[in-house]
Motif scaffolding. Sequence first.
Motif, PDB file in Angstrom:
ATOM      1  N   LYS B 413      33.212   3.677  11.635  1.00 26.80           N
ATOM      2  CA  LYS B 413      34.546   3.206  11.279  1.00 26.80           C
ATOM      3  C   LYS B 413      35.252   2.661  12.510  1.00 26.80           C
ATOM      4  N   VAL B 414      36.401   2.056  12.249  1.00 26.41           N
ATOM      5  CA  VAL B 414      37.241   1.550  13.328  1.00 26.41           C
ATOM      6  C   VAL B 414      37.872   2.743  14.030  1.00 26.41           C
ATOM      7  N   VAL B 415      37.771   2.793  15.350  1.00 28.12           N
ATOM      8  CA  VAL B 415      38.373   3.916  16.058  1.00 28.12           C
ATOM      9  C   VAL B 415      39.606   3.498  16.867  1.00 28.12           C
ATOM     10  N   ALA B 416      39.807   2.207  17.053  1.00 36.57           N
ATOM     11  CA  ALA B 416      41.032   1.777  17.747  1.00 36.57           C
ATOM     12  C   ALA B 416      41.329   0.324  17.428  1.00 36.57           C
ATOM     13  N   TRP B 417      42.620   0.031  17.406  1.00 38.15           N
ATOM     14  CA  TRP B 417      43.061  -1.348  17.281  1.00 38.15           C
ATOM     15  C   TRP B 417      43.799  -1.722  18.562  1.00 38.15           C
ATOM     16  N   GLY B 418      43.383  -2.799  19.155  1.00 38.82           N
ATOM     17  CA  GLY B 418      44.072  -3.302  20.330  1.00 38.82           C
ATOM     18  C   GLY B 418      45.128  -4.312  19.909  1.00 38.82           C
ATOM     19  N   GLU B 419      46.381  -3.971  20.192  1.00 35.12           N
ATOM     20  CA  GLU B 419      47.485  -4.867  19.855  1.00 35.12           C
ATOM     21  C   GLU B 419      47.989  -5.537  21.123  1.00 35.12           C
ATOM     22  N   MET B 508      47.615   0.469   8.347  1.00 34.14           N
ATOM     23  CA  MET B 508      48.147   0.328   9.706  1.00 34.14           C
ATOM     24  C   MET B 508      48.351   1.680  10.378  1.00 34.14           C
ATOM     25  N   ARG B 509      48.823   2.666   9.607  1.00 37.90           N
ATOM     26  CA  ARG B 509      49.174   3.950  10.222  1.00 37.90           C
ATOM     27  C   ARG B 509      47.943   4.810  10.530  1.00 37.90           C
ATOM     28  N   ASP B 510      46.795   4.436   9.983  1.00 31.38           N
ATOM     29  CA  ASP B 510      45.614   5.283  10.141  1.00 31.38           C
ATOM     30  C   ASP B 510      44.830   5.052  11.426  1.00 31.38           C
ATOM     31  N   VAL B 511      45.029   3.928  12.046  1.00 31.69           N
ATOM     32  CA  VAL B 511      44.176   3.579  13.185  1.00 31.69           C
ATOM     33  C   VAL B 511      44.959   3.726  14.499  1.00 31.69           C
ATOM     34  N   PRO B 512      44.387   4.440  15.472  1.00 33.58           N
ATOM     35  CA  PRO B 512      45.053   4.542  16.776  1.00 33.58           C
ATOM     36  C   PRO B 512      45.186   3.155  17.419  1.00 33.58           C
ATOM     37  N   LYS B 513      46.322   2.948  18.094  1.00 35.33           N
ATOM     38  CA  LYS B 513      46.541   1.642  18.732  1.00 35.33           C
ATOM     39  C   LYS B 513      46.404   1.777  20.239  1.00 35.33           C
ATOM     40  N   ILE B 514      45.862   0.759  20.834  1.00 34.44           N
ATOM     41  CA  ILE B 514      45.845   0.719  22.297  1.00 34.44           C
ATOM     42  C   ILE B 514      46.501  -0.573  22.772  1.00 34.44           C
TER      43      ILE B 514
END
Lengths: 262, 587
Positions: B413-419, B508-514
Motif C-alpha cells: 500500500k501507499v505509505v506516504a504522500w509527498g506534498e 486524504m486523511r489516511d495517508v501520512p504526508k511528508i
Amino acid sequence: MHQDAHEFLNFLLNELVDILEKEAEAAKADAAETSSPSEKTANGPKNPQANGVLKEPLVTWVHKNFQGILTNETRCLRCETVTARDETFFDLSLDIEQNSSITSCLKNFSSTETLNAEDKFFCDKCCSLQEAQKRMKIKKPPHILVIHLKRFKYIEQLGRYKKLSYRVVFPLELKLSNTMEDADSEYSLFAVVVHVGSGPNHGHYISLVKSHNHWLFFDDENVEMIDESAVQTFFGSAQEYSSNTDHGYILFYESLGASSKS
Amino acid sequence: MINTTNGMISTSSSSTANPQSPGLKTYFKTPEGRYKLHYEKTHLSGLLHSAHGKTVTQVTLAHLKDKPAPSTPTAPTSSFSASSGVRSAAARLLGAGNGSRALSFVGGNGGSKSLSGSSRIGSLGASSSSNSITNTNFDGKGTYLIFNAGDAIFISDLNSQDKDPIKSIHFSNSNPICHAFDQDAKDGHDLLIGLISGDVYSVSLRQQLQDVGKKLVGAQHYNKDSSVNSSRCTSIAWVPGGEGAFVVAHADGNLYVYEKNKDGAAESSFPVIKDQTQFSVAHARYSKSNPIARWHICQGSINSIAFSIDGTYLATVGRDGFLRVFDYSKEQLVCGGKSYYGALLCCAWRCSTFFYTVACCLLRLKSILFPQIPSLLFDIEYSKFLLNSIDAKYILTGGEDDLVQVWSMEDRKVVAWGEGHNSWVSGVAFDSYWSSPNSDGTGETVMYRFGSVGQDTQLLLWDLQKDEIVVPLRRCPPGGSPTYSAGSQSSHWDNVSPLGTLQPAPSMRDVPKISPLVAHRVHTEPLSGLIFTEESVLTVCREGHIKIWIRPGVVESQSSNSESMLSTSSKDKPLLSSKVGSSSYKQ
Ligand SMILES: [Zn+2]
C-alpha cells in the motif's frame, strides 16, 4: 471588450433561474386559483404568506446541478472570534499561476489569507476594523463543478486587461479535499470552454465536450471527434511568448457522487 | 581572424547558461551543501520537426565501457582533425578541472541576451557537421546522455562542457519518444528506441557514434510499420538479466515482450483482447517470431514502466491512475493501487548501486557458469537474497494529483504522500548514491533520499525516515477526535491486502504526508525527468534542455585544483580560441 464566456455563463444560469422561478410562481398561482378552499386552509399554517416575502427560495434544476456552498471563515486577530458566512456559488473563479495545476489553484483558493492594511476586516465584536485571517472552505460541493480560470487580468502598470496564457494543467479526474464533508468528493471532467486568441479584446471560443465516452471538438459549425489525449493541448503556454493561443478557460467537472460516497 | 570572431561567439554561447531564463538560480542548498549548475545540454532546436506529433523529452544515461574507436584516422594536415585535437586537449583539461568549469560556467550565467542569437548560429553549425562529431573526445568515462526531441535522438557527452550534442539521429517517418540502454548487452545492440508510430529499434550505441551520418545504422526493426501494434510507444526497458529480452509499453494499455536475438522479420499475431478491463497475457504461437508475448495491462495508456533491479518485479503506471506490480517471470499481478486521483505519469524503484553491481555480477556468473540451467531455484533463491538484502521495497510514483507516492512492497500500500509540487509530478527517482549523514549501518534510523520533478518546473528533494512510514498513521486531526467513523475503511487500511489485488484510492486523511527538504525552480519549462548520478543530479525539461547539478562534495573536493585550472585556462588564450576554432570549422 471581448464577449466573456464566463459572464455569459453567469447570465445564462441566473436568467434560467429567473425564468424557472417565474414559471413556478405562475404554476403556484394557477394551483391556488383552482384548488379548493379546504386544501388551502390545510396548507395555510405551514406557509402563511405563500405569495409574500417570506416564501422559501425555489430549488430549480439549475440549483440542484450547479449550486455549491462556500463558507467564508474570518478570524479576528484581536479577539479571535471566528465569523463564518455561507455563500452560494455557481462556479469557482480561480487565480492562476504559470506552470501550475488546477489542484494547486484550488489549494491557493482555500488557503488562509491575511486581511490587513487597506483591507482590514470590520469585527462586530471589537466594533472596529481589525486585522484578520480569512479562508474559504467548500461546505457543499456542487454536483457540477464549474471552474473559471482568471485568464483576463487587469494589470495596473499597463492600465488595461491582459490575457494570461499560463499553462495550467487540469486532470480528467479531480477530487476536492478541502471540503467540510467527510469524504473527498470526486469529479470527472466533461467539458472545457477554450479561449483562442492572444489578447483580451479579441479572439474566439471553441469547446470540448465529452459525450458517450468520446471527446467532441466544437468550433462554430465544425464538429470533430478528438482523442482524449488532445485535451492537454489546451493547457496553455509554458513560456510567455508562444504561438499557442488556445487556452482552457472554463472547466466543467461532474460529480461521481455514487462512487465517492461508498 | 575568423577564429577570433567566432571564438567570441562560441565562448559566449557556452557561457550563456540561461539566455531565456535569467531569473533562475544556478545553485540550491541542501543540508549537506550546495548543488551547483555544472553543465547544460541541449539540442539544435532550429532543426526540429514535430510534424509527427508533439514529443516530450526523456533522457537515458549510457555508460560505454571503452572509448569508441575514432572513425576518422587522425590526419594532422586537415583542419578538421587539428581542431578536434585541440578539443580533446580542452576536454581533458576540463575533465580534470571540473571545479573550474563550474566556476566559469556560473560566472557567465547572466550572459547578455544579444549573444544568444549567435549561440544559435553555433548550434546550427554544429549540427550541419555531424560528420566531425564522432571524433569528439571525452574524458574517458564514456558516459553519454541519450535524449529525444522532435524527430531526433541526440547523444551528448555527459562529461564535456559542450552544450550541443555530439550526434543527432533523425527519423523520417515518426518521432522517437522513449529509449533504454543496457551496458551489459551482448552482441552489441544495447540501445532501444521506441517511436510514436509504435515502431521499435535496437541498435549499438557505439556504432551510432562511429557513423558519420544522421540516420540510424545497423538497426534491428521491430513492430515494423506498426504491424503488431499501431499505438504510440510510451516506455521501453531491458529486462534486467534477461539476456536480450526487453519490453515495450504502448498507449493502448498493452505491453510487448521481445527478444532481440529472435528474427524480427517474422512477426507475431495475438488474439483479440476479450475484456479490455482485465489483465491478460498471450504468448506468440511460433517460437521464432517477435514479440514473444503480449500483456494487456489496462484500459488507456501505460505511461511508464520500471523493473526492480533484479528483474523480479515489473511496475507499471497508467492513465487509469493505477500502479501495478507484476511478478515478471510468473506473469502475475502482485499488488497495486490507485492514485489519489488522475493518471500516474512516472514510477521508480528504490535501488542501491552497490547491490545492483552485486546482482549483475551474480546474474552474469550464473549465465557463464551454468548456461544450461535456466534454474528457477537459483532465481528464486537469488530473488530472496535480493529482497532481503536490499531495499527493493519501495516504489515511487508521481502523477496528476500533484503528489509523490511512496508505495511499500511489504505493506502493499501507499505509505506516504509527498506534498509540495504545484503541478503534475513527471519524474521520480531514489538517490541511491546518497547516504544518510548519521547512518551507522545499524539500520536504526534508515533514511532514504529521493527526488521528484514536476510540470511546475521544480526539482524537489525529499528525505524519508523509515520509522516515519512503517508505523501506520494513528494521529488525530488537529483539535478533534479521531474521525475513523467509516470503520471498515480504516481497518482495511491497516490490513495487508491479499496478493494480486488492487487497492482503491486512499482517503486524504489516511495517508501520512511528508514535505520536501528542498524545492528549487530549475528550468523555465515543465520538467519531464531526473536522474541521479554519482556526481550530480540531472534534470530535463519537456523541450529537451538538460541541466547537470553537481553534488556538494564533488565541487568541494575539486575546488583546490580549480584555481590553478582557472588561471591556466585564462592565460592560455590559444587554447581557448582554437577550441572555438573547432566550432568555427563546423560552420
Ligand atoms: Zn475582533
